[in-house]
Scaffold this motif. Structure first.
Motif, PDB file in Angstrom:
ATOM      1  N   LEU A   1       0.808  -1.210   0.000  1.00  0.00           N
ATOM      2  CA  LEU A   1       0.000   0.000   0.000  1.00  0.00           C
ATOM      3  C   LEU A   1       0.849   1.271   0.000  1.00  0.00           C
ATOM      4  O   LEU A   1       0.330   2.366  -0.151  1.00  0.00           O
ATOM      5  CB  LEU A   1      -0.921   0.022   1.231  1.00  0.00           C
ATOM      6  CG  LEU A   1      -2.004  -1.051   1.307  1.00  0.00           C
ATOM      7  CD1 LEU A   1      -2.765  -0.933   2.622  1.00  0.00           C
ATOM      8  CD2 LEU A   1      -2.967  -0.942   0.127  1.00  0.00           C
ATOM      9  N   LEU A   2       2.156   1.120   0.150  1.00  0.00           N
ATOM     10  CA  LEU A   2       3.033   2.274   0.272  1.00  0.00           C
ATOM     11  C   LEU A   2       3.268   2.941  -1.084  1.00  0.00           C
ATOM     12  O   LEU A   2       3.256   2.279  -2.119  1.00  0.00           O
ATOM     13  CB  LEU A   2       4.371   1.851   0.861  1.00  0.00           C
ATOM     14  CG  LEU A   2       4.345   1.299   2.294  1.00  0.00           C
ATOM     15  CD1 LEU A   2       5.728   0.807   2.690  1.00  0.00           C
ATOM     16  CD2 LEU A   2       3.851   2.350   3.273  1.00  0.00           C
ATOM     17  N   PRO A   3       3.496   4.242  -1.100  1.00  0.00           N
ATOM     18  CA  PRO A   3       3.888   4.922  -2.348  1.00  0.00           C
ATOM     19  C   PRO A   3       5.353   4.668  -2.651  1.00  0.00           C
ATOM     20  O   PRO A   3       6.120   4.207  -1.795  1.00  0.00           O
ATOM     21  CB  PRO A   3       3.630   6.403  -2.024  1.00  0.00           C
ATOM     22  CG  PRO A   3       3.792   6.496  -0.545  1.00  0.00           C
ATOM     23  CD  PRO A   3       3.301   5.193   0.013  1.00  0.00           C
ATOM     24  N   VAL A   4       5.772   5.016  -3.839  1.00  0.00           N
ATOM     25  CA  VAL A   4       7.134   4.733  -4.262  1.00  0.00           C
ATOM     26  C   VAL A   4       8.159   5.542  -3.475  1.00  0.00           C
ATOM     27  O   VAL A   4       9.311   5.127  -3.322  1.00  0.00           O
ATOM     28  CB  VAL A   4       7.284   4.992  -5.778  1.00  0.00           C
ATOM     29  CG1 VAL A   4       7.233   6.484  -6.101  1.00  0.00           C
ATOM     30  CG2 VAL A   4       8.560   4.369  -6.310  1.00  0.00           C
ATOM     31  N   THR A   5       7.767   6.695  -2.956  1.00  0.00           N
ATOM     32  CA  THR A   5       8.704   7.492  -2.172  1.00  0.00           C
ATOM     33  C   THR A   5       9.124   6.760  -0.898  1.00  0.00           C
ATOM     34  O   THR A   5      10.286   6.822  -0.493  1.00  0.00           O
ATOM     35  CB  THR A   5       8.086   8.847  -1.812  1.00  0.00           C
ATOM     36  OG1 THR A   5       6.754   8.647  -1.317  1.00  0.00           O
ATOM     37  CG2 THR A   5       8.040   9.769  -3.014  1.00  0.00           C
ATOM     38  N   VAL A   6       8.194   6.068  -0.259  1.00  0.00           N
ATOM     39  CA  VAL A   6       8.533   5.301   0.942  1.00  0.00           C
ATOM     40  C   VAL A   6       9.363   4.078   0.561  1.00  0.00           C
ATOM     41  O   VAL A   6      10.312   3.707   1.272  1.00  0.00           O
ATOM     42  CB  VAL A   6       7.254   4.871   1.691  1.00  0.00           C
ATOM     43  CG1 VAL A   6       7.599   4.011   2.909  1.00  0.00           C
ATOM     44  CG2 VAL A   6       6.462   6.095   2.131  1.00  0.00           C
ATOM     45  N   TYR A   7       9.028   3.450  -0.555  1.00  0.00           N
ATOM     46  CA  TYR A   7       9.799   2.295  -1.015  1.00  0.00           C
ATOM     47  C   TYR A   7      11.269   2.670  -1.227  1.00  0.00           C
ATOM     48  O   TYR A   7      12.186   1.984  -0.780  1.00  0.00           O
ATOM     49  CB  TYR A   7       9.198   1.763  -2.314  1.00  0.00           C
ATOM     50  CG  TYR A   7      10.027   0.697  -2.987  1.00  0.00           C
ATOM     51  CD1 TYR A   7       9.850  -0.646  -2.693  1.00  0.00           C
ATOM     52  CD2 TYR A   7      11.003   1.046  -3.923  1.00  0.00           C
ATOM     53  CE1 TYR A   7      10.622  -1.628  -3.309  1.00  0.00           C
ATOM     54  CE2 TYR A   7      11.779   0.082  -4.543  1.00  0.00           C
ATOM     55  CZ  TYR A   7      11.578  -1.256  -4.230  1.00  0.00           C
ATOM     56  OH  TYR A   7      12.359  -2.211  -4.839  1.00  0.00           O
ATOM     57  N   LEU A   8      11.484   3.773  -1.928  1.00  0.00           N
ATOM     58  CA  LEU A   8      12.844   4.190  -2.213  1.00  0.00           C
ATOM     59  C   LEU A   8      13.561   4.681  -0.958  1.00  0.00           C
ATOM     60  O   LEU A   8      14.766   4.491  -0.813  1.00  0.00           O
ATOM     61  CB  LEU A   8      12.836   5.281  -3.284  1.00  0.00           C
ATOM     62  CG  LEU A   8      12.390   4.811  -4.666  1.00  0.00           C
ATOM     63  CD1 LEU A   8      12.246   5.986  -5.620  1.00  0.00           C
ATOM     64  CD2 LEU A   8      13.362   3.805  -5.236  1.00  0.00           C
ATOM     65  N   ARG A   9      12.831   5.267  -0.029  1.00  0.00           N
ATOM     66  CA  ARG A   9      13.439   5.659   1.237  1.00  0.00           C
ATOM     67  C   ARG A   9      13.942   4.427   1.980  1.00  0.00           C
ATOM     68  O   ARG A   9      15.065   4.403   2.503  1.00  0.00           O
ATOM     69  CB  ARG A   9      12.432   6.404   2.095  1.00  0.00           C
ATOM     70  CG  ARG A   9      12.938   6.702   3.496  1.00  0.00           C
ATOM     71  CD  ARG A   9      11.802   6.988   4.469  1.00  0.00           C
ATOM     72  NE  ARG A   9      12.327   7.044   5.824  1.00  0.00           N
ATOM     73  CZ  ARG A   9      12.500   6.001   6.611  1.00  0.00           C
ATOM     74  NH1 ARG A   9      12.218   4.786   6.160  1.00  0.00           N
ATOM     75  NH2 ARG A   9      12.979   6.144   7.842  1.00  0.00           N
ATOM     76  N   ASN A  10      13.113   3.383   2.028  1.00  0.00           N
ATOM     77  CA  ASN A  10      13.524   2.146   2.696  1.00  0.00           C
ATOM     78  C   ASN A  10      14.695   1.488   1.978  1.00  0.00           C
ATOM     79  O   ASN A  10      15.576   0.896   2.609  1.00  0.00           O
ATOM     80  CB  ASN A  10      12.338   1.182   2.765  1.00  0.00           C
ATOM     81  CG  ASN A  10      11.206   1.708   3.630  1.00  0.00           C
ATOM     82  OD1 ASN A  10      11.419   2.561   4.504  1.00  0.00           O
ATOM     83  ND2 ASN A  10       9.997   1.212   3.409  1.00  0.00           N
ATOM     84  N   LEU A  11      14.704   1.601   0.654  1.00  0.00           N
ATOM     85  CA  LEU A  11      15.791   1.011  -0.116  1.00  0.00           C
ATOM     86  C   LEU A  11      17.114   1.712   0.180  1.00  0.00           C
ATOM     87  O   LEU A  11      18.159   1.074   0.314  1.00  0.00           O
ATOM     88  CB  LEU A  11      15.471   1.096  -1.609  1.00  0.00           C
ATOM     89  CG  LEU A  11      16.360   0.292  -2.554  1.00  0.00           C
ATOM     90  CD1 LEU A  11      16.291  -1.185  -2.221  1.00  0.00           C
ATOM     91  CD2 LEU A  11      15.949   0.535  -3.994  1.00  0.00           C
ATOM     92  N   ILE A  12      17.061   3.034   0.299  1.00  0.00           N
ATOM     93  CA  ILE A  12      18.278   3.783   0.636  1.00  0.00           C
ATOM     94  C   ILE A  12      18.767   3.398   2.023  1.00  0.00           C
ATOM     95  O   ILE A  12      19.974   3.195   2.237  1.00  0.00           O
ATOM     96  CB  ILE A  12      18.003   5.292   0.569  1.00  0.00           C
ATOM     97  CG1 ILE A  12      17.765   5.719  -0.878  1.00  0.00           C
ATOM     98  CG2 ILE A  12      19.175   6.080   1.150  1.00  0.00           C
ATOM     99  CD1 ILE A  12      17.326   7.152  -1.016  1.00  0.00           C
ATOM    100  N   ALA A  13      17.844   3.276   2.967  1.00  0.00           N
ATOM    101  CA  ALA A  13      18.237   2.903   4.324  1.00  0.00           C
ATOM    102  C   ALA A  13      18.868   1.515   4.340  1.00  0.00           C
ATOM    103  O   ALA A  13      19.879   1.279   5.022  1.00  0.00           O
ATOM    104  CB  ALA A  13      17.016   2.949   5.245  1.00  0.00           C
ATOM    105  N   GLY A  14      18.293   0.575   3.563  1.00  0.00           N
ATOM    106  CA  GLY A  14      18.846  -0.769   3.508  1.00  0.00           C
ATOM    107  C   GLY A  14      20.207  -0.806   2.836  1.00  0.00           C
ATOM    108  O   GLY A  14      21.110  -1.523   3.263  1.00  0.00           O
ATOM    109  N   ALA A  15      20.361  -0.011   1.784  1.00  0.00           N
ATOM    110  CA  ALA A  15      21.642   0.023   1.081  1.00  0.00           C
ATOM    111  C   ALA A  15      22.724   0.638   1.955  1.00  0.00           C
ATOM    112  O   ALA A  15      23.881   0.219   1.924  1.00  0.00           O
ATOM    113  CB  ALA A  15      21.500   0.813  -0.217  1.00  0.00           C
ATOM    114  N   THR A  16      22.362   1.633   2.745  1.00  0.00           N
ATOM    115  CA  THR A  16      23.336   2.275   3.625  1.00  0.00           C
ATOM    116  C   THR A  16      23.835   1.297   4.681  1.00  0.00           C
ATOM    117  O   THR A  16      25.028   1.221   4.977  1.00  0.00           O
ATOM    118  CB  THR A  16      22.715   3.503   4.307  1.00  0.00           C
ATOM    119  OG1 THR A  16      22.243   4.408   3.306  1.00  0.00           O
ATOM    120  CG2 THR A  16      23.728   4.203   5.185  1.00  0.00           C
ATOM    121  N   SER A  17      22.907   0.500   5.239  1.00  0.00           N
ATOM    122  CA  SER A  17      23.311  -0.479   6.246  1.00  0.00           C
ATOM    123  C   SER A  17      24.115  -1.630   5.629  1.00  0.00           C
ATOM    124  O   SER A  17      24.925  -2.271   6.303  1.00  0.00           O
ATOM    125  CB  SER A  17      22.078  -1.028   6.974  1.00  0.00           C
ATOM    126  OG  SER A  17      21.226  -1.706   6.064  1.00  0.00           O
TER     127      SER A  17
END
Length: 302
Positions: free
Chosen positions: A235-251
């Motif tokens: 149900l999330l918009p793409v902005t939240v998806y990409l935010r989570n992706l950046i956080a995962g890539a950083t970790s």
């Protein structure tokens, strides 16, 4: 007056521009070119970074031209089916929210533009109050949850349905329309709704197009409301998806569990900006011609 342009009046033979005006034109041209460079350079840099190899980005060698052409980040993002699901959600949320916001803002602004309306001052005061004060994060969360809007599109749409700034701009525009037009339409038998739909709205294309642009950009870029009120990934918009992706890539940079993600970590932020701004950039040229005229027509006039 349009800066940097001469008057449309024909020149008398032999007449030359004054020295002060020539200096003004030169300074005006330099300033506007500087604004273009300052505005355009960061975006070109972001696009170049999204297409460059991580090593060149970390070394600070990427300006406006990609170095070490690399599409790893794009492949990682666009190969995920959830990305397209969230992208579709963003399109749906933006279209529905913008449509609802335009209808509500137009109706509210048209009502407030009538000086003979009883209680007009109270309605304006209510709108202005919400512009400077809010209930707070926790009360808003409790309210949205108690209304059963959590994990629905309405949690994103309803709380931000009317922008007070846009409301005041449209109100000022409606007040600038000649009252004689509405009086003539009333004499011809049109009621209030008929006057709004058949007289006022056709004359308001510029301001409506401007408000559509404002609302669409706002809802397209919005992520916090969905992040707060939605628990389901689909149900999330793409902005939240990409935010989570950046956080995962950083970790992921601290481990070698996923070499591809580590390699693309430095470009994820650039890819995020590019992917989320492309649709708005594609739509903007079609409404740009209304933008300046709409804002100027709806500006407060002294």
């Amino acid at each position: 007056m349009i800066l940097g342009t001469k008057s449309d009046a024909p020149k008398t033979r032999g007449q030359v521009d004054s020295r002060g005006y020539r200096i003004f034109r030169v300074v005006n041209t330099i300033v506007l070119l500087g604004v273009v460079v300052v505005t355009l350079y960061p975006f070109l840099n972001i696009v170049a970074r999204s297409l460059s190899d991580e090593a060149y980005i970390l070394a600070g060698k990427v300006t406006v031209v990609p170095r070490g052409f690399d599409l790893t980040a794009y492949k990682l993002v666009m190969s995920d089916g959830m990305f397209w699901t969230n992208y579709r959600n963003t399109v749906v949320y933006t279209v529905v929210a913008t449509l609802i916001s335009i209808v509500l803002t137009t109706c509210y602004a048209y009502v407030l533009s009538k000086p003979q309306l009883k209680g007009r001052g109270v309605l304006v005061g209510i709108a202005l109050f919400t512009m400077f004060f809010s209930g707070g994060l926790i009360p808003n969360y409790v309210l949205v949850t108690s209304l059963g809007m959590k994990n629905t599109i309405w949690a994103v749409v309803v709380p931000n349905a009317i922008s007070v700034f846009n409301l005041l701009v449209m109100k000022a525009f409606f007040e600038s329309l000649p009252t004689e037009l509405e009086e003539a339409a009333a004499v011809d038998g049109l009621n209030t709704y008929g006057i709004l739909l058949r007289i006022v709205l056709p004359l308001s294309k510029a301001i409506i197009a401007t408000m559509v642009l404002f609302y669409a950009v706002s809802f397209w870029n919005s992520w916090f409301a969905a992040f707060l009120y939605m628990d389901k990934q689909d149900l999330l918009p793409v902005t939240v998806y990409l935010r989570n992706l950046i956080a995962g890539a950083t970790s992921a940079e601290s481990s070698a569990a996923d070499a591809d993600k580590v390699q693309a970590a430095a470009t994820f932020q650039a890819v995020t900006i590019v992917l989320t701004t492309l649709p708005i950039l594609a739509v903007y040229p079609f409404v740009q011609r209304y933008f300046v005229r709409g804002v100027m027509l709806g500006a407060v006039k002294g």
